[in-house]
Design an enzyme around this catalytic site. Structure first.
Site, PDB file in Angstrom:
ATOM      1  N   ASP A  36       0.833  -1.211   0.000  1.00  0.00           N
ATOM      2  CA  ASP A  36       0.000   0.000   0.000  1.00  0.00           C
ATOM      3  C   ASP A  36       0.867   1.260   0.000  1.00  0.00           C
ATOM      4  OD1 ASP A  36      -2.226  -1.558  -0.150  1.00  0.00           O
ATOM      5  OD2 ASP A  36      -3.125  -0.896   1.736  1.00  0.00           O
ATOM      6  N   ASN A  66      -3.222  -4.606  -1.310  1.00  0.00           N
ATOM      7  CA  ASN A  66      -4.433  -4.666  -2.124  1.00  0.00           C
ATOM      8  C   ASN A  66      -4.547  -3.469  -3.052  1.00  0.00           C
ATOM      9  OD1 ASN A  66      -4.880  -3.343   0.508  1.00  0.00           O
ATOM     10  ND2 ASN A  66      -6.991  -3.052  -0.177  1.00  0.00           N
ATOM     11  N   HIS A  67      -3.953  -2.342  -2.673  1.00  0.00           N
ATOM     12  CA  HIS A  67      -4.029  -1.170  -3.547  1.00  0.00           C
ATOM     13  C   HIS A  67      -3.130  -1.330  -4.767  1.00  0.00           C
ATOM     14  CE1 HIS A  67      -6.588   1.540  -1.104  1.00  0.00           C
ATOM     15  NE2 HIS A  67      -6.227   0.678  -0.159  1.00  0.00           N
TER      16      HIS A  67
END
Length: 220
Positions: A36, A66-67
């Site tokens: 992230d 997840n980003h």
């Protein structure tokens, strides 16, 4: 070699610079970033530039958050709906070459994001962005790695017990203070959420000492 894990940066370049100044890493250190790097904060492009520069002189491992996964989906297929809901607009704005111009993501930045690792394991720790399934051992989690779990899991924060055979170091879920339990070390202290009470620090941890170092959110 000194091992230092760094929490979720989310485009907060000035905080990253301040933390690196405090850490003052040397060629004997290994910096491990739990993912992230982008989204929500003011300068995602600047963060990746800084990390690319950093790895020229310091041993670094960059995990996928997840980003980054959402950015990869955007780069590969143009998928944007989920990324837009999770701060992707601020990242794209950081890649505008000039007012009103088109977004340009340098090839080196796209390559950086695609080359991030899903996890990193040492004899004493397992590093991952979000966490692991709490009911499986580390070995069982990694036998058939589930990207959805590695990048989005939060069940370990509410589990009554953890089946892991070694401590897991992660970020992903912002906390007012780092978590340091026998089998869990969580170092996302919500730097980009500085407007929320109790949040707004970028945190690192020296291992195996479990020495936590943090800096407040800074906007240059």
């Amino acid at each position: 070699m000194g091992l230092i894990a760094v929490g979720d940066i989310h485009g907060c370049l000035e905080s990253l610079n301040a933390l690196l100044d405090r850490l003052n890493p040397s060629s004997d250190d290994h910096l491990l970033f739990v993912g992230d790097y982008i989204d929500r904060g003011p300068d995602s492009r600047g963060v990746i530039d800084r990390l690319l520069d950093l790895r020229e002189n310091i041993s670094c491992t960059f995990l996928r958050g997840n980003h980054e996964a959402m950015m990869i989906d955007y780069l590969d297929s143009g998928a944007f709906s989920l990324w837009r809901m999770n701060g992707g607009v601020s990242t794209l704005q950081s890649y505008l070459k000039g007012e009103g111009s088109e977004v340009h993501i340098p090839a080196a930045h796209a390559e950086f994001v695609r080359e991030t690792k899903l996890y990193h394991e040492t004899d004493d720790f397992l590093f991952v962005h979000a966490g692991l399934r709490p009911d499986l051992t580390v070995e069982e989690n990694l036998d058939r790695p589930d990207e959805e779990v590695l990048l989005w899991e939060r069940g370990h924060l509410e589990a009554s017990g953890l089946a892991w055979e070694k401590p897991v170091v992660c970020g992903h879920t912002p906390q007012p203070d780092p978590i340091s339990h026998e089998k869990l070390i969580l170092i996302d202290t919500g730097c980009v959420y500085h407007m929320k009470p109790g949040m707004g620090r970028l945190t690192a941890v020296r291992l195996p000492q479990r020495e936590f170092i943090d800096v407040p959110y800074a906007d240059g």
